[in-house]
Design a protein around this motif. Structure first.
Motif, mmCIF file in Angstrom:
data_model
loop_
_atom_site.group_PDB
_atom_site.id
_atom_site.type_symbol
_atom_site.label_atom_id
_atom_site.label_comp_id
_atom_site.label_asym_id
_atom_site.label_seq_id
_atom_site.Cartn_x
_atom_site.Cartn_y
_atom_site.Cartn_z
ATOM 1 N N SER A 101 17.735 7.885 -2.658
ATOM 2 C CA SER A 101 16.644 8.556 -1.942
ATOM 3 C C SER A 101 15.356 8.391 -2.734
ATOM 4 C CB SER A 101 16.952 10.045 -1.809
ATOM 5 O OG SER A 101 16.955 10.636 -3.096
ATOM 6 N N GLY A 102 14.266 8.821 -2.108
ATOM 7 C CA GLY A 102 12.977 8.748 -2.775
ATOM 8 C C GLY A 102 12.899 9.691 -3.960
ATOM 9 N N ALA A 103 13.375 10.923 -3.760
ATOM 10 C CA ALA A 103 13.325 11.888 -4.851
ATOM 11 C C ALA A 103 14.095 11.372 -6.061
ATOM 12 C CB ALA A 103 13.900 13.231 -4.394
ATOM 13 N N ASN A 106 12.227 8.738 -7.904
ATOM 14 C CA ASN A 106 11.184 9.338 -8.743
ATOM 15 C C ASN A 106 11.767 10.059 -9.957
ATOM 16 O OD1 ASN A 106 9.084 8.374 -7.194
ATOM 17 N ND2 ASN A 106 8.975 10.187 -5.895
ATOM 18 N N PHE A 135 2.995 14.193 -2.723
ATOM 19 C CA PHE A 135 4.377 14.570 -2.414
ATOM 20 C C PHE A 135 5.312 13.582 -3.088
ATOM 21 C CE2 PHE A 135 8.348 14.446 -0.038
ATOM 22 C CZ PHE A 135 8.686 15.781 -0.064
ATOM 23 N N HIS A 136 6.212 14.104 -3.932
ATOM 24 C CA HIS A 136 7.119 13.216 -4.657
ATOM 25 C C HIS A 136 8.588 13.550 -4.458
ATOM 26 C CE1 HIS A 136 3.758 11.170 -6.468
ATOM 27 N NE2 HIS A 136 3.251 12.316 -6.880
ATOM 28 N N GLY A 137 8.907 14.578 -3.653
ATOM 29 C CA GLY A 137 10.316 14.857 -3.365
ATOM 30 C C GLY A 137 10.655 16.325 -3.467
ATOM 31 N N GLU A 187 0.758 8.217 -5.376
ATOM 32 C CA GLU A 187 0.965 7.538 -4.085
ATOM 33 C C GLU A 187 -0.377 6.870 -3.768
ATOM 34 O OE1 GLU A 187 2.609 10.564 -0.946
ATOM 35 O OE2 GLU A 187 1.749 11.643 -2.609
ATOM 36 N N GLU A 192 2.791 12.481 3.104
ATOM 37 C CA GLU A 192 2.978 13.851 3.598
ATOM 38 C C GLU A 192 1.684 14.651 3.472
ATOM 39 O OE1 GLU A 192 6.021 14.430 5.026
ATOM 40 O OE2 GLU A 192 6.290 12.336 4.470
ATOM 41 N N ASP A 220 4.353 5.604 -6.698
ATOM 42 C CA ASP A 220 5.374 6.098 -5.771
ATOM 43 C C ASP A 220 5.164 5.421 -4.420
ATOM 44 O OD1 ASP A 220 6.850 7.453 -3.867
ATOM 45 O OD2 ASP A 220 6.410 9.456 -4.643
ATOM 46 N N VAL A 222 7.553 5.234 -2.111
ATOM 47 C CA VAL A 222 8.689 5.648 -1.285
ATOM 48 C C VAL A 222 8.344 5.469 0.198
ATOM 49 C CG1 VAL A 222 10.120 7.615 -0.589
ATOM 50 C CG2 VAL A 222 9.666 7.192 -3.008
ATOM 51 N N GLN A 223 7.116 5.845 0.565
ATOM 52 C CA GLN A 223 6.696 5.726 1.964
ATOM 53 C C GLN A 223 5.885 4.452 2.221
ATOM 54 O OE1 GLN A 223 4.591 8.623 5.319
ATOM 55 N NE2 GLN A 223 5.619 9.506 3.602
ATOM 56 N N LYS A 249 12.631 5.105 1.506
ATOM 57 C CA LYS A 249 12.539 5.133 2.984
ATOM 58 C C LYS A 249 12.913 3.826 3.714
ATOM 59 C CE LYS A 249 9.814 9.257 3.708
ATOM 60 N NZ LYS A 249 9.228 9.865 2.520
HETATM 61 C C1 LIG Z 1 9.535 10.880 1.472
HETATM 62 C C2 LIG Z 1 8.915 10.764 0.148
HETATM 63 C C3 LIG Z 1 9.597 11.133 -1.028
HETATM 64 C C4 LIG Z 1 10.965 11.768 -1.004
HETATM 65 O O1 LIG Z 1 11.944 10.915 -0.478
HETATM 66 P P1 LIG Z 1 13.394 11.496 -0.090
HETATM 67 O O2 LIG Z 1 14.161 10.257 0.304
HETATM 68 O O3 LIG Z 1 13.194 12.452 1.039
HETATM 69 O O4 LIG Z 1 13.941 12.141 -1.292
HETATM 70 C C5 LIG Z 1 8.973 10.909 -2.233
HETATM 71 N N1 LIG Z 1 7.742 10.376 -2.305
HETATM 72 C C6 LIG Z 1 7.050 10.013 -1.200
HETATM 73 C C7 LIG Z 1 5.705 9.402 -1.337
HETATM 74 C C8 LIG Z 1 7.604 10.211 0.063
HETATM 75 O O5 LIG Z 1 6.916 9.886 1.153
#
Ligand SMILES: *Cc1c(COP(=O)(O)O)cnc(C)c1O
Length: 386
Positions: A101-103, A106, A135-137, A187, A192, A220, A222-223, A249
């Motif tokens: 996962s993203g969290a 990180n 937002f990092h998780g 980010e 978010e 980060d 993730v998104q 993601k």
């Molecule tokens: C969604 C998101 C996360 C968390 O990811 P999860 O898979 O829900 O744990 C972390 N950082 C960013 C920038 C995100 O958009």
């Protein structure tokens, strides 16, 4: 009981769901339990990179499923190794740690940054600067890293060693950069937090300061990663070389997978026993990711940028639209109307959109067909204008 009643009865109340029970789909079209179809401009929050049930992705995942589904990281598997090689070749990063996962991606970045600093400088240099509104998780460490006061209630004590700088104000960042700082985590487009891209000069100035002081630059993605913003990773549109890039993601096209890509400085920081994951880099998810990543080529990325421009052109200046922000197919629309209200009315009219803070957020599948996109945007425009 129907699905909604079962869910409300037996599932923890952590989500306020939209009234849609998704059953199946194809590409950018999702079908609900009553057979109603929706054009999807959300991709399951930037996850279904190539939409629902993409043929090549299914075939890659299914082929792996019939070989071996899991063995743990006590052993080697080919898809995980091949995926790490592809990620490194496409980014110039040196090594990859796989998570789910993203969290978790990180978490790895945070642990890696702190160990790098403690290996080299000893204790007292463990602070990580993040941005307000980031937002990092949702884990304890990544919540602590998240720069939103609303997230820092209920669950204390939180982790020490995070400081928050306001975005796009370099002097404020510099002022926080004392001798206790080991890393900064950003980010490049806050997702978010409301789809807010960072200024190029601001990010370059941070990168320069980081490299002068041996402060690690963690991006980060993730998104923003995996083609979402019109380049494979968003950092490729900024003039920087990150030390760690995290993503999740959209990486495996709908299967749970995250990773931290480690640059030259930190490639050997994590050693046997210092970090791990039972599922991380699972062969099924890795096969899915290989299928997705190998198809994010220049043609697709150029289409992502063109479709993003198309949406911006359609919406900027349209009735009820105040502003459009974002990069590629990661867009935020500030409207006169309440964003949640817009999302609900779009849903009624067969279009799925997301929200981020007070904005309508669009994250369509990267390969959405132009006619589907056009139809969905016309409906969205109509709803916003009402
Ligand atoms: C969604 C998101 C996360 C968390 O990811 P999860 O898979 O829900 O744990 C972390 N950082 C960013 C920038 C995100 O958009």
């Amino acid at each position: 009981m129907d699905t909604k009643q079962l869910d409300n009865t037996y599932i923890a109340n952590t989500y306020s769901r939209f009234p849609l029970v998704a059953v199946s789909g194809q590409g950018a079209v999702i079908t609900d339990e009553n057979g109603k179809e929706y054009i999807d401009l959300g991709s399951g929050i930037a996850v279904n990179s190539f939409g629902i049930c993409d043929d090549e992705w299914i075939s890659a995942v299914e082929t792996q499923l019939r070989k071996i589904q899991h063995i743990s990281n006590l052993y080697y598997t080919e898809p995980q190794a091949a995926l790490a090689k592809l990620l490194c070749e496409k980014t110039g990063m040196k090594k990859v740690f796989f998570a789910n996962s993203g969290a978790e991606a990180n978490e790895c970045a945070i642990k890696c940054a702190r160990k790098y600093s403690s290996d080299k400088y000893g204790s007292g240099r463990s602070t990580i600067i993040t941005l307000t509104n980031s937002f990092h998780g949702r884990t304890m460490a990544t919540l602590s890293a998240t720069g939103q006061d609303s997230m820092h209630i209920h669950f204390g004590p939180f982790l020490d060693g995070f400081n928050y700088a306001p975005a796009n104000e370099f002097p404020a960042f510099e002022a926080l950069c004392d001798e206790t700082v080991c890393a900064v985590m950003l980010e490049l487009v806050q997702g978010e937090g409301g789809v807010n891209p960072l200024d190029k000069e601001y990010v370059s100035a941070i990168a320069k300061l980081c490299s002068e002081r041996d402060i690690l630059l963690i991006i980060d993605e993730v998104q923003t990663g995996n083609g979402r913003t019109g380049t494979l990773y968003a950092y490729m549109q900024y003039v920087i070389r990150p030390d760690i890039v995290t993503t999740a993601k959209g990486l495996a096209g709908g299967l749970p997978m995250g990773c931290a890509m480690l640059g030259e400085k930190v490639q050997d920081t994590l050693t046997a026993g210092t970090h791990g994951s039972t599922f991380g880099g699972n062969p099924i998810c890795a096969a899915g990711a290989l299928s997705i990543l190998s198809r994010i080529d220049d043609k697709l990325l150029s289409d992502v940028r063109k479709k993003g421009e198309y949406i911006k052109n359609e919406l900027e200046g349209a009735p009820g639209v105040k502003s459009v922000s974002g990069l590629g197919l990661m867009l935020g629309i500030e409207t006169e109307k309440d964003a949640k209200e817009t999302a609900l009315q779009c849903l009624e009219q067969g279009v799925i959109v997301l929200t981020a803070k007070n904005k309508v957020r669009l994250l369509p599948p990267l390969n959405i067909k132009q006619d589907e996109l056009k139809k969905a945007i016309q409906i969205l425009k109509g709803v916003i204008a009402q």
